[in-house]
Design an enzyme around this catalytic site. Structure first.
Site, PDB file in Angstrom:
ATOM      1  N   CYS A 186      10.822  23.275  34.018  1.00 57.58           N
ATOM      2  CA  CYS A 186      11.177  21.852  34.138  1.00 57.58           C
ATOM      3  C   CYS A 186      12.322  21.579  35.110  1.00 57.58           C
ATOM      4  O   CYS A 186      12.265  20.615  35.892  1.00 57.58           O
ATOM      5  CB  CYS A 186      11.462  21.230  32.781  1.00 57.58           C
ATOM      6  SG  CYS A 186      12.533  22.215  31.721  1.00 57.58           S
ATOM      7  N   HIS A 197       7.758  17.599  32.343  1.00 63.35           N
ATOM      8  CA  HIS A 197       6.954  18.376  31.397  1.00 63.35           C
ATOM      9  C   HIS A 197       5.493  17.954  31.371  1.00 63.35           C
ATOM     10  O   HIS A 197       4.700  18.511  30.625  1.00 63.35           O
ATOM     11  CB  HIS A 197       7.526  18.253  29.983  1.00 63.35           C
ATOM     12  CG  HIS A 197       8.954  18.697  29.896  1.00 63.35           C
ATOM     13  ND1 HIS A 197      10.012  17.837  30.076  1.00 63.35           N
ATOM     14  CD2 HIS A 197       9.480  19.926  29.690  1.00 63.35           C
ATOM     15  CE1 HIS A 197      11.145  18.521  29.965  1.00 63.35           C
ATOM     16  NE2 HIS A 197      10.863  19.781  29.738  1.00 63.35           N
ATOM     17  N   ASP A 250       9.672  12.590  33.786  1.00 62.96           N
ATOM     18  CA  ASP A 250       9.594  13.775  32.936  1.00 62.96           C
ATOM     19  C   ASP A 250       8.789  14.884  33.625  1.00 62.96           C
ATOM     20  O   ASP A 250       7.599  14.726  33.876  1.00 62.96           O
ATOM     21  CB  ASP A 250       8.931  13.394  31.615  1.00 62.96           C
ATOM     22  CG  ASP A 250       9.138  14.435  30.538  1.00 62.96           C
ATOM     23  OD1 ASP A 250       9.362  15.619  30.894  1.00 62.96           O
ATOM     24  OD2 ASP A 250       9.073  14.076  29.349  1.00 62.96           O
TER      25      ASP A 250
END
Lengths: 462, 375
Positions: free
Chosen positions: A295, A421, A419
């Site tokens: 990440c 992820h 994000d």
């Protein structure tokens, strides 16, 4: 004044000339003569503009003939839209949020054609052979002119404007060709469009192909002066070129998914956002399975893409391995770090940005996630002055902060989070609907974990 | 299912009037237009006798069929195809033999048809499309019985075998064929590297190929509307024809890679300039606008190509006879003995609409003037 349309005319003219010898004033006049011939060509009555995806053909220099009866000189240029067959075979994917956003100007793409069946003369064909040694020079000139207008501007004005733009572009190209010519080596003059702050608007600059931005500093300085642009950030590097709304990005990454979201409506709060363009980098892209460990690398890639697209650097976004190698190179990690699946944090992100880009970053530390709610002012200032994406790492997760909505009075704050992820494909609807790019409140952070933020600083350069 | 050839009655007249010395053969060309469904033959012309100086050539083989000069037949075919207006091409060959040679005629025709097609298409700058018919017709006529045997060969398949075809006579096949005409200004500058004539040829071919690409891809407007689709071209309605080209043939991908000019050191250059007048005919069996556009585009390309070929042949002939660095040649080629004596025949067999406009170039070496004659 809002411009509703951008007319973009493209075409390729061949520049050709014969040089007896490579240098001297005689060559220059031969080259200029060839350009003069090309300018005559675009001023002749044989040029024809065609509007892409439509039956519209216009002869701008022949008393404005048009192939579509309803379109005349006096027609408003917006009328052209009715003639264009849109090629949206696919459904338009848009969440309800997207519709609320104001859309930019409509681009009308046109091509330059020549009518070859209206010969000026009538002489029978002949062949002339010249038997002296010469340098024969041939080069395609990629013409690309734009004209920004409001919807009620007449077609006649648009066409006259485009013919003028063609002439001017040829003159600009001649200047660039002559300036960068070395003997019989000629560089292709390439047009780049830049959207400058008003009143300049959309301008076109010709750069010689193959000469890197770093060698064109003086040219940019002149233009910054001419257009009164700030001298601390790039506006005219090739990467800053205007991205036409209808053009797709060849690399396939999504750009600025956040613009399709509406910011939260907080009373008395102001919006502070990342400036410019970045690409969304996330898990599983580029055939790299970094699910569970990559990440921070992805956030770093997003930040790198920002620097690349604002013109600060011409290199490509680094891979995980290249990021790891950079850390080894600065002595931060052992060589076996490369090709491992080890996490990195804000400090490593700062180190890599410095090593690969020469960019410095500020590090902000909060001992508890709950404290982030109090960092409104710092973040607001950051987005206002630097405008770069922020990497935040803490607990076991890393994210990218793209902006805040913050009220100076009440202290209320929301964070715009990108994000890394996300493991799916480049599907804007999913990404915005499911909150992979979305506005979050202070409760989003782990209230007990400590966080480090990396705030990259813009280099002061053009 | 074989092809159907609809043949003008004038051709029937011509074929039945052919003379041949006893025991010998007569070859000739059949010209017209093919469409996917049927073919139209509007012209037949016998291979002229070669004017030979000195002794007549000794017989090569056992039969007069072996004496057929394949090179001569194909050269004649090439010269005639150059002169045909757009839309028309050589569709095949005929062979008249005495009865005793009839059974070997098919083999002779097969050899000739493949050789002829190969020679004619050499140097052609445009590509055949999927819709183009590649069958060529061979017609065998027995001199005594007048019996016709009509077969076709697919010239793009060297192993193809003869397929039967229909040969039907009709009146006035071409009488209502619409004609498209236009004038195109050409101004090509072609650098020449190297000094041999082979080099010159290659440079010219490359230069012409580059020139031809935007012509092939050009927008064609018939009566102001784009001839893109399968809409029908109605005879009598064609008033204006124009071609709009992208100026340069550079492909976008090539453009993306090109950062500097192409510079060649040349031993010289050739400039071809002037206006060519082109025309094309299209059959009237539900012709489509885009076929008409294609026919005239090909005629433009063929016309310019064959002019240049003739210029170059002329240059070769006259090499060394001119002094100075700049040599100005205007085209003259004599086709006497090839077609000239047959011109009257040409005009009488063809319907006046169609091959009425055939250009003949006469040589006037002394005066360097150029004549067009329309029959």
């Amino acid at each position: 004044m809002q411009c509703d349309f951008i007319f973009r005319l493209k075409g390729i003219l061949e520049f050709a000339c014969q040089l007896d010898n490579s240098n001297g004033a005689q060559s220059q006049s031969t080259i200029s003569k060839s350009f003069q011939d090309l300018r005559s060509k675009v001023s002749s009555k044989n040029i024809v503009f065609t509007v892409c995806n439509s039956p519209v053909l216009i002869w701008p220099n022949a008393g404005f003939q048009s192939s579509v009866e309803s379109l005349t000189e006096a027609s408003a240029c917006g009328d052209i839209l009715q003639c264009i067959e849109s090629d949206d075979g696919g459904r338009k994917k848009s969440s309800k949020k997207k519709d609320k956003k104001k859309s930019g100007p409509t681009v009308v793409n046109m091509k330059l054609l020549f009518e070859v069946t209206e010969p000026a003369g009538d002489e029978a064909p002949s062949l002339i052979r010249v038997s002296t040694q010469q340098h024969c020079v041939k080069m395609p000139l990629p013409l690309d002119c734009t004209l920004s207008v409001t919807t009620d501007e007449s077609l006649a004005t648009v066409c006259t404007g485009l013919v003028e733009a063609l002439n001017k572009q040829l003159a600009d190209m001649e200047e660039v060709v002559l300036r960068y010519r070395k003997g019989s080596s000629f560089l292709v003059p390439q047009p780049f469009h830049f959207q400058l702050p008003k009143p300049a608007g959309l301008i076109t600059v010709i750069y010689p192909a193959g000469v890197p931005d770093s060698q064109l500093q003086a040219v940019r300085e002149d233009l910054h002066r001419k257009f009164k642009l700030p001298c601390d950030r790039p506006y005219l590097r090739r990467a800053n070129a205007f991205h036409f709304p209808d053009a797709a990005y060849k690399d396939g990454y999504l750009r600025n998914p956040h613009i399709h979201l509406n910011p939260p409506n907080i009373e008395d709060a102001k919006l502070y956002l990342v400036q410019g363009v970045y690409s969304y980098h996330h898990y599983m892209q580029d055939h790299v399975d970094d699910n569970g460990w990559g990440c921070a690398y992805r956030s770093l890639q997003t930040i790198f893409s920002w620097f690349q697209q604002q013109g600060y650097v011409e290199t490509a976004v680094p891979t995980h391995t290249q990021i790891q190698q950079a850390l080894v190179d600065v002595g931060d990690k052992e060589p076996r770090f490369v090709s491992s699946r080890q996490w990195i944090g804000s400090i490593e992100v700062q180190a890599v940005l410095n090593q690969l880009l020469g960019v410095t970053s500020k590090i902000m530390f909060v001992s508890q996630g709950s404290e982030l709610a109090t960092k409104g002012r710092e973040l607001a200032n950051h987005f206002q002055t630097e405008g770069t994406p922020v990497m935040i790492g803490g607990g076991i997760l890393a994210h990218t902060i793209l902006g805040v909505v913050w009220s100076e009075n009440t202290g209320q704050i929301r964070f715009l989070i990108l994000d890394p992820h996300y493991t799916g494909g480049e599907d804007l609807q999913t990404i915005t609907d499911k909150g992979w790019c979305g506005w979050k409140g202070p409760e989003f952070w782990d209230q007990n974990a400590y966080y480090n933020l990396c705030l990259p600083q813009r280099p002061k350069t053009i | 299912m074989g092809r159907s050839y609809f043949v003008d009655e004038a051709v029937e007249e011509y074929l039945s009037g052919l003379q041949a010395a006893p025991g010998s053969c007569v070859t000739g060309l059949l010209a017209g237009q093919s469409s996917p469904q049927r073919d139209f033959v509007v012209l037949a012309v016998q291979t002229p006798h070669m004017e030979s100086e000195g002794q007549p050539k000794a017989s090569k083989g056992v039969s007069p069929l072996d004496d057929i000069d394949v090179e001569w037949v194909t050269e004649h075919a090439k010269q005639v195809s150059r002169m045909l207006p757009g839309g028309l091409c050589i569709l095949g060959l005929f062979l008249v033999t005495p009865p005793e040679l009839s059974k070997d005629a098919q083999n002779a025709l097969k050899r000739l048809i493949f050789a002829m097609d190969k020679y004619i298409i050499k140097g052609r700058l445009w590509e055949l499309s999927e819709e183009d018919v590649t069958d060529r017709v061979t017609l065998h006529i027995c001199f005594k019985t007048k019996k016709l045997v009509c077969k076709t060969f697919d010239v793009k398949d060297p192993k193809s075998s003869a397929k039967p075809a229909d040969w039907k006579y009709q009146t006035g096949i071409s009488s209502s064929w619409p004609m498209l005409a236009c004038s195109v200004e050409v101004d090509l500058q072609i650098p020449v590297t190297g000094s041999s004539s082979d080099n010159t040829d290659k440079c010219m071919k490359d230069g012409l190929r580059r020139w031809a690409k935007p012509i092939e891809a050009a927008y064609c407007l018939i009566n102001g509307r784009q001839a893109l689709d399968d809409s029908e071209l109605i005879s009598g309605q064609v008033k204006t024809l124009s071609f709009l080209c992208h100026v340069d043939s550079t492909e976008q991908s090539e453009l993306d890679e090109r950062s500097s000019a192409l510079v060649q050191v040349c031993s010289g250059s050739m400039r071809v300039r002037g206006v060519v007048h082109c025309r094309a005919y299209i059959h009237n069996n539900k012709p489509k606008a885009r076929h008409a556009a294609q026919a005239i585009k090909r005629d433009i390309i063929n016309t310019v190509c064959s002019r240049v070929e003739m210029f170059l042949e002329d240059l070769l002939i006259n090499e060394g006879s001119q002094k100075g660095a700049v040599v100005h040649h205007v085209l003259h080629v004599l086709l006497k003995g090839m077609v000239h004596p047959k011109m009257t025949i040409l005009s009488s067999v063809t319907h006046s609409h169609v091959v009425a406009h055939v250009f003949v170039f006469l040589l006037y070496a002394v005066h360097k003037r150029r004549y067009f004659e329309e029959y």
